[in-house]
Design an enzyme around this catalytic site. Sequence first.
Site, PDB file in Angstrom:
ATOM      1  N   LYS A 102       0.901  -0.917   0.463  1.00  0.00           N
ATOM      2  CA  LYS A 102       0.139   0.327  -0.100  1.00  0.00           C
ATOM      3  C   LYS A 102       0.911   1.248   0.468  1.00  0.00           C
ATOM      4  CE  LYS A 102      -1.949   2.642   2.823  1.00  0.00           C
ATOM      5  NZ  LYS A 102      -1.815   3.733   2.298  1.00  0.00           N
ATOM      6  N   GLU A 133       8.841  14.438  17.115  1.00  0.00           N
ATOM      7  CA  GLU A 133       9.020  14.577  16.084  1.00  0.00           C
ATOM      8  C   GLU A 133       8.794  16.093  15.441  1.00  0.00           C
ATOM      9  OE1 GLU A 133       7.912  11.169  13.251  1.00  0.00           O
ATOM     10  OE2 GLU A 133      10.560  11.551  12.446  1.00  0.00           O
ATOM     11  N   CYS A 143      13.368  10.468   8.924  1.00  0.00           N
ATOM     12  CA  CYS A 143      13.083  10.510  10.447  1.00  0.00           C
ATOM     13  C   CYS A 143      14.193  10.218  11.095  1.00  0.00           C
ATOM     14  CB  CYS A 143      12.594   8.866  10.591  1.00  0.00           C
ATOM     15  SG  CYS A 143      13.919   8.239   8.973  1.00  0.00           S
ATOM     16  N   GLU A 200       9.132   0.542  11.289  1.00  0.00           N
ATOM     17  CA  GLU A 200       9.720   1.793  11.074  1.00  0.00           C
ATOM     18  C   GLU A 200       9.227   2.601  11.530  1.00  0.00           C
ATOM     19  OE1 GLU A 200      13.877   1.289  10.350  1.00  0.00           O
ATOM     20  OE2 GLU A 200      13.632  -1.143  10.334  1.00  0.00           O
TER      21      GLU A 200
END
Length: 477
Positions: free
Chosen positions: A173, A378, A283, A249
Amino acid sequence: MSQIARHYIGGVWRNDGGAPDISVNPADGTDLGTFLPGYARLADEAAEVAKAAFEEGVWASSPRLRAQVLLDFADKLEAAKDEIADLVVAENGKLRAEAMGETMAGVSESRYYAGLARNIRGSMQEVMPGQLSLFHREAAGVAGIIVPWNAPVTLLVRSLAPTLAAGCTVVIKPAAQTPLTHARIMECLADCPNLPPGVVNSVNENGIEVGQAMVASADIDVISFTGSSATGRKIMEGAAGTLKRVGLELGGKAPALIFGDADLDLAAKQLTHGSLAIAGQMCAAAARYLVHESVAEAFGARMTAALGAVRVGPGANPDSQMGALIDRDNQARLMRLVEQAGDEGRMMLKGAPLDQGAFLTPTLFAIDDLTSPLVQEELFGPIVSFETFADEAEAVAKANATPYGLAASVFTTDVSRAMRMSRAIRAGTVWVNAHLRLFAEAETGGYGQSGLGRLHGVEGLHDFLETKHIFLEPGRV
Ligand code: NAD
């Protein structure tokens, strides 16, 4: 450029789904193409097809076939690299060099796992005299891969290549922001003459229905997810019903530690790139500078100058040094965070939008409050905090003070200190005198809320393999 991104199920291109959605160029707001978002039933159908392809058994038991497909895929990707890099720039907004870098990283990754596909070995042990236990490493079944938008080539291939090398079949996806890039990659796979139909399947969507159906599916054995920690938690919850394995992840908040003995010019160069790659939407981007008090002023001045000098502009323009954000919503979100950084900290360099497009120049702000959400969360953009420390113990305590543990860097000319810090920092990757060095051969993954499991490297295969114990009773077989 106006294209249609289709689903790919059982070796057939499909165009069924909800109302058409548009892929938008974040640098100028133009429409690039369309796709029909899939729905849960389509995800279920793709999973059934992948399961049937797995159960046929040929793919899972043919390492040389799998290696050949991965080599062919790498060649097709390489042949289409200019087209793919252009699509990445157009849909994601990143620099052309970054787009080409991630495309070629995908080529390298596919070739690396082609080699490993032919080297998946079990072991044998004589547990009791004359009695043999065989430990067979076999494919885990059907893998579901969910991909984010920030690196649509490399983050797909990072999961797909080990999946195929291990002998799994796959449902993918892609992210709603990068459907055209993804469809072009699927064309590369569809062009591989030896790829059996049903081994690789892909369903587009613009919400979460397809992803949720994949996570809940009884036909899917493993989910390999790359995305935010918030979504990672939902994936884990969704996977509980079928107790499937999940590789996660997730997000990061990478600290860069700059010691008094560091080469400050080297650190400034590494961290300008390390913080601003993909406009900070990475990231492992350096999100916090932790600086020894003795060099705080000198390093602060260097970073303010270096980040302030970066030319922000369209990724397709060779003069640009930092590209666009993914969309205007994220630009607005980040501009609010810039204001918050000015209120809570001391602004050293204040980011601003450009006249048009989803652009934002870099921000650097000094802050002492470790508990601030600006330090803890983040931000995923070109906004970096500047914090100081007095000694190694404080540096480590501050580096480990967020829930994340994806990556970190240490800048020092003292190799013993480099090793002490690397061991003490709780992160899946620690770079010394560098930042953002990623290789197909080197495992990546997170401690804490940055994830579960590892991708890249030999360990990248582990999520997609099971170990089976076969016992042989001598004389009875
Ligand atoms: P996201 O979590 O919003 O979405 C990622 C993918 O998950 C998308 O394809 C999305 O459609 C899908 N999704 C969302 N909700 C879902 C659900 N409930 N069930 C199933 N699928 C669902 O992340 P994003 O904004 O696309 O990507 C940015 C994030 O990814 C950042 O947090 C970044 O740090 C992280 N990331 C991590 C790594 C890594 O290697 N650790 C690499 C790149 C990006």
